[in-house]
Enzyme design. Structure first.
Site, PDB file in Angstrom:
ATOM      1  N   ASN A   1      -0.983   4.302   7.897  1.00 27.38           N
ATOM      2  CA  ASN A   1      -1.786   2.972   7.715  1.00 27.38           C
ATOM      3  C   ASN A   1      -0.984   2.082   9.069  1.00 27.38           C
ATOM      4  O   ASN A   1      -0.084   1.477   8.854  1.00 27.38           O
ATOM      5  CB  ASN A   1      -1.437   2.256   6.657  1.00 27.38           C
ATOM      6  CG  ASN A   1      -2.116   0.905   6.076  1.00 27.38           C
ATOM      7  OD1 ASN A   1      -2.602   0.373   6.840  1.00 27.38           O
ATOM      8  ND2 ASN A   1      -1.593   0.347   5.095  1.00 27.38           N
TER       9      ASN A   1
ATOM     10  N   LYS B   1      -2.251  -0.922   9.600  1.00 30.48           N
ATOM     11  CA  LYS B   1      -2.528  -2.310   9.367  1.00 30.48           C
ATOM     12  C   LYS B   1      -3.205  -3.192  10.475  1.00 30.48           C
ATOM     13  O   LYS B   1      -3.855  -2.543  11.114  1.00 30.48           O
ATOM     14  CB  LYS B   1      -1.118  -2.963   8.716  1.00 30.48           C
ATOM     15  CG  LYS B   1      -0.531  -2.032   7.690  1.00 30.48           C
ATOM     16  CD  LYS B   1       0.775  -2.570   7.176  1.00 30.48           C
ATOM     17  CE  LYS B   1       1.300  -1.660   6.124  1.00 30.48           C
ATOM     18  NZ  LYS B   1       2.358  -2.329   5.099  1.00 30.48           N
TER      19      LYS B   1
ATOM     20  N   HIS C   1      -5.230  -2.106  -1.177  1.00 31.93           N
ATOM     21  CA  HIS C   1      -3.896  -1.924  -0.709  1.00 31.93           C
ATOM     22  C   HIS C   1      -3.326  -3.517  -1.216  1.00 31.93           C
ATOM     23  O   HIS C   1      -4.151  -4.400  -1.200  1.00 31.93           O
ATOM     24  CB  HIS C   1      -3.909  -2.023   0.913  1.00 31.93           C
ATOM     25  CG  HIS C   1      -2.413  -1.847   1.415  1.00 31.93           C
ATOM     26  ND1 HIS C   1      -1.514  -2.940   1.533  1.00 31.93           N
ATOM     27  CD2 HIS C   1      -1.735  -0.830   1.697  1.00 31.93           C
ATOM     28  CE1 HIS C   1      -0.489  -2.678   1.925  1.00 31.93           C
ATOM     29  NE2 HIS C   1      -0.723  -1.330   2.065  1.00 31.93           N
TER      30      HIS C   1
ATOM     31  N   GLU D   1      -1.718  -5.602   0.089  1.00 36.40           N
ATOM     32  CA  GLU D   1      -1.968  -6.943   1.010  1.00 36.40           C
ATOM     33  C   GLU D   1      -3.370  -7.314   0.901  1.00 36.40           C
ATOM     34  O   GLU D   1      -3.340  -8.594   1.224  1.00 36.40           O
ATOM     35  CB  GLU D   1      -1.595  -6.312   2.567  1.00 36.40           C
ATOM     36  CG  GLU D   1      -0.176  -6.060   2.616  1.00 36.40           C
ATOM     37  CD  GLU D   1       0.475  -5.098   3.652  1.00 36.40           C
ATOM     38  OE1 GLU D   1      -0.350  -4.604   4.571  1.00 36.40           O
ATOM     39  OE2 GLU D   1       1.677  -4.802   3.945  1.00 36.40           O
TER      40      GLU D   1
ATOM     41  N   GLY E   1       7.332  -2.198   3.475  1.00 44.98           N
ATOM     42  CA  GLY E   1       8.130  -3.007   4.357  1.00 44.98           C
ATOM     43  C   GLY E   1       9.331  -3.650   4.216  1.00 44.98           C
ATOM     44  O   GLY E   1       9.775  -4.424   5.090  1.00 44.98           O
TER      45      GLY E   1
ATOM     46  N   SER F   1       7.753   2.256   2.612  1.00 45.42           N
ATOM     47  CA  SER F   1       9.166   2.491   3.297  1.00 45.42           C
ATOM     48  C   SER F   1       9.536   4.113   3.611  1.00 45.42           C
ATOM     49  O   SER F   1      10.597   4.250   3.460  1.00 45.42           O
ATOM     50  CB  SER F   1      10.157   1.761   2.722  1.00 45.42           C
ATOM     51  OG  SER F   1      10.195   0.257   2.953  1.00 45.42           O
TER      52      SER F   1
ATOM     53  N   GLU G   1       2.002   2.631  -4.336  1.00 48.20           N
ATOM     54  CA  GLU G   1       2.965   1.801  -3.491  1.00 48.20           C
ATOM     55  C   GLU G   1       3.398   0.794  -4.257  1.00 48.20           C
ATOM     56  O   GLU G   1       2.666  -0.403  -4.327  1.00 48.20           O
ATOM     57  CB  GLU G   1       1.904   1.424  -2.296  1.00 48.20           C
ATOM     58  CG  GLU G   1       1.456   2.528  -1.455  1.00 48.20           C
ATOM     59  CD  GLU G   1       1.168   1.914   0.039  1.00 48.20           C
ATOM     60  OE1 GLU G   1       1.679   2.536   1.105  1.00 48.20           O
ATOM     61  OE2 GLU G   1       0.493   0.812   0.039  1.00 48.20           O
TER      62      GLU G   1
END
Ligand code: PGA
Length: 246
Positions: A10, A12, A92, A94, A165, A203, A159
């Protein structure tokens, strides 16, 4: 039937045309790997250029509606498919955070992806507060309840929001328990989802990939930062038992 492993990158909001060499390097590195699938979910601007490079690619989001229409700035699942995508990440964390996406939005996007012939990679995961309150599994089960589409083409990515991250990863027993719960939620709804891959994301790095892939119920990974460089991503892929070459 067991799920076929998938390791998806991914990127991003990273990646310019100058970075397409990483896709070519990835293609060389995965040549001959037969036991698992590898894909990279790219910014929409790179999908067309990357699609011909020999690595399956995907989008990171799609519009809720199936039909083309007056939605400035949106990209439909059919457009992603037309550009050469095979997958599309939906839901996702985010996007849930930055764009207020709800489970109902995610369900519509996943359904739109399926209708366009894409496999949605549907993301679920709890916050740190929810994990610490002992509610992680219930939160994820509720997200699935609200966002699963009807069609059979499906990948789930678990996730935990607090692992994305941050360099923090749940202990293997917690990953195993959550993947077991997700599998039960899937098979309780549709026999067609018995072999839908359930990926872990958050991560994943070369140093922890092998342990994560050895965790029962983990069918692969969704990899953010460590997928940007082919060398790192290939080192992660090499940690999967299905990537062992004779
Ligand atoms: P990360 O991101 O690997 O950089 O933690 C994973 C993701 O958000 O999909």
């Amino acid at each position: 039937m067991a799920a076929r492993p998938l390791i998806a990158g991914n990127w991003k909001m990273f990646g310019h045309r100058a970075d397409l060499g990483e896709i070519e390097a990835l293609r060389e590195g995965i040549r001959g790997l037969a036991g698992l699938d590898v894909a990279v979910c790219l910014p929409a601007t790179l999908i067309g250029a990357a699609a011909g490079l020999g690595v399956p690619v995907g989008g990171q989001d799609c519009a809720r509606g199936v039909a083309d229409g007056p939605h400035t700035g949106d990209v439909s699942a059919a457009m992603l498919a037309d550009a050469g995508a095979r997958y599309c990440i939906v839901g996702h964390s985010e996007r849930r955070r930055d764009h207020g996406e709800t489970d109902a939005h995610v369900r519509a996007k996943a359904a739109a992806a399926q209708q366009a012939g894409l496999t949605p990679i549907l993301c679920v995961g709890e916050s740190l507060e929810e994990r610490e309150a002992g509610r992680a599994e219930d939160v994820v089960a509720r997200q699935l309840e609200g966002s699963l589409p009807d069609g059979s083409a499906l990948v789930i990515a678990y996730e935990p929001v607090w692992a994305i991250g941050t360099g923090r990863v749940p202990v293997p027993a917690d990953i195993e328990a959550m993947h077991g719960r997700i599998r039960r939620e899937l098979t309780g709804r549709s026999a067609g989802w018995a072999s839908a891959p359930i990926l872990y994301g958050g991560s994943v790095k070369p140093a922890n990939a092998q342990e994560i892939f050895a965790t029962p119920g983990v069918d692969g990974a969704l990899v953010g930062a460590a997928s940007l460089k082919a060398a790192d991503f290939l080192a992660i892929i090499a940690g999967h038992p299905a990537a062992k070459r004779p």
